[in-house]
Design an enzyme around this catalytic site. Structure first.
Site, short mmCIF file in Angstrom:
data_model
loop_
_atom_site.label_atom_id
_atom_site.label_comp_id
_atom_site.label_asym_id
_atom_site.label_seq_id
_atom_site.Cartn_x
_atom_site.Cartn_y
_atom_site.Cartn_z
N ASP A 1 0.69 -1.04 -0.17
CA ASP A 1 0.06 0.01 -0.07
C ASP A 1 0.82 1.20 -0.07
O ASP A 1 1.83 1.26 -0.45
CB ASP A 1 -0.76 -0.19 1.21
N HIS B 1 -3.10 6.06 4.31
CA HIS B 1 -4.05 4.92 3.89
C HIS B 1 -3.40 3.60 4.34
O HIS B 1 -4.13 2.77 4.84
CB HIS B 1 -4.20 4.80 2.48
N SER C 1 -11.23 -1.02 0.70
CA SER C 1 -9.70 -0.91 1.11
C SER C 1 -9.73 -1.28 2.69
O SER C 1 -8.71 -2.03 3.05
CB SER C 1 -8.95 0.66 1.07
#
Length: 475
Positions: A163, A200, A411
């Site tokens: 990621d 994230h 996600s």
């Protein structure tokens, strides 16, 4: 997905990849992004065959000189793919659809696809964002809350998160005290404002650690560059990620792309073949297009040869009773987990950091007539990328992050399921992650309503539904 937000994100990604001419497919709609003027083929005899077929077609039908069609080196080695230039992307119409049409008859004769687009692979909140993060008070609790259990390095389940990287103060968030990996690049801009997508990977790691405390989590910043990379490069980056530390028990991947192709992506083929021969379980996000179009690599879960090695995950809405409006869906999605308004780490607790919203919320759900208070509408905010904002004298909303955040998307449903598989391995002393994943699905009788179908729902014991009444956005 409504085109407005997709187009805003397209411009953002293009600015982040200025040397790569991008376009949208299949028809300027909210589908996928790809590189103009280039197709991907496999190394070996197929590359010159496709090159010749495209050159002949273009010479006979469009009068292009042969130099416009050529293989570009160096070839990509381990991933087994070659780029073929099929036109000048600065000159007029994109030639990729014509090139793919030129090899269609040859594909029919050979019985398999010979060429494909060079898609943009992106984190699942990038070209198709569920929403943007919302600050949570410093004293706010995680959701899912940390499960009972202790970390034992001798028995911990290895999980690789591919990621964006870890924010510099991630260890201030207790569940991430022993998480390792790459640092997040360029957390803030020149004005000290948090960049889009920063946190994230940290957010995902926080969810994983909460659901499964006995995990060794490694976060690799493979998608640090605006969360986007070309398919021709992504396979090699995935190999690099697993080569650094060896194949883990579980890979949590919240990235991918839609595609018109029904048999996967040429650029990921070599990696997926090697994955199939390992014991690693790939847990992959289904994407946030609100569509049944397969999102790769999650959609490999529906191909028989990969069924045991890939677990695709869609998102449940905040009450856990049905699918989130933004979640992709269809028979290729194997399970759904809470993915709307989860709470995890975005930044640490030391210094507050401002964030400016990129997108505006909508008056109604942008995916259809959903009747619940979805993230399309609440909490309301105005984004800097919104059309007409400058001309009307408006200003985008700005907030301060100084601890946890609330965020939505497949996600984040993905690390919930990766954590549940890891937790099952610990509780049952299961050494095979694929067997643990299959047993987890077989053991759940819970179902949720997803687009008219009853789908398997995996809800962690420490997760709690979020009330429908959403408070106003803090300023």
């Amino acid at each position: 997905m409504a085109p407005q937000r997709f187009h805003e994100q397209f411009q953002h990604i293009q600015r982040a990849l200025p040397d790569i001419p991008l376009t949208m497919g299949p028809d300027d709609s909210a589908g996928f992004l790809y590189e103009k003027g280039v197709v991907l083929v496999r190394d070996g005899e197929e590359a010159p065959f496709v090159e010749d077929a495209v050159r002949t077609h273009f010479t006979e039908t469009q009068g292009l000189v042969p130099d416009h069609v050529r293989r570009e080196g160096p070839q990509t080695g381990r991933t087994g793919v070659t780029r073929i230039r099929v036109g000048d992307p600065t000159q007029g119409e994109d030639t990729v659809p014509h090139a793919l049409h030129a090899v269609r008859q040859a594909e029919d004769r050979r019985g398999r696809r010979l060429a494909g687009r060079n898609h943009v692979m992106h984190i699942a909140v990038n070209a198709c964002p569920g929403d943007e993060p919302v600050p949570v008070p410093r004293a706010g609790s995680a959701n899912p809350a940390p499960a009972e259990g202790r970390y034992d390095p001798a028995t911990a389940v290895g999980v690789l998160v591919v990621d964006t990287g870890l924010v510099h103060d991630h260890r201030c968030y207790p569940p991430l005290a022993h998480t390792t990996g790459d640092a997040q690049c360029a957390e803030t801009d020149a004005d000290g404002v948090l960049r889009q997508y920063v946190g994230h990977g940290t957010f995902i790691a926080g969810i994983l650690a909460a659901v499964a405390p006995n995990t060794d989590i490694t976060v690799r910043g493979t998608l640090n560059d605006a969360g986007a990379v070309l398919e021709s490069e992504f396979g090699a980056l995935l190999f690099e990620a697993v080569d650094r530390d060896g194949w883990p028990d579980i890979i949590s991947l919240s990235a991918g792309t839609p595609s018109e192709d029904a048999d996967g992506l040429i650029g990921l083929e070599a990696f997926m073949w090697e994955l199939r021969d390992q014991r690693t379980l790939l847990v992959a996000a289904a994407g946030n297009n609100g569509s049944a179009t397969p999102f790769w690599p999650a959609a490999y879960a529906a191909l028989p040869e990969y069924a045991g090695s890939v677990l695709s995950v869609g998102a449940l809405r905040a009450d856990g009773e049905g699918g989130a409006c933004f979640s992709n869906h269809g028979p290729w999605v194997r399970a759904y987990a809470p993915g709307e308004r989860l709470t995890s780490a975005l930044t640490g607790f030391r210094v507050p950091v401002p964030y400016v919203y990129q997108h505006s919320t909508y008056d109604s759900c942008r995916f259809g007539p959903d009747a619940y208070s979805c993230t399309c509408q609440y909490p309301p905010h105005t984004g800097v990328l919104s059309e007409g904002l400058t001309s009307t004298g408006g200003k985008p909303d700005q907030v301060m992050f100084e601890g946890p955040a609330q965020w939505s998307g497949t996600s984040f449903a993905t690390p919930v399921v990766a954590g549940l598989v890891a937790d099952r391995m610990t509780r049952y002393r299961e050494r095979d992650p694929r067997a643990a994943g299959a047993a987890l699905l077989a053991a759940t009788a819970d179902r949720a309503e997803v687009r008219g179908a009853r789908a398997p729902a995996l809800r962690p014991p420490t997760w709690r539904p979020v009330p429908a009444a959403i408070p106003a956005l803090p300023v």
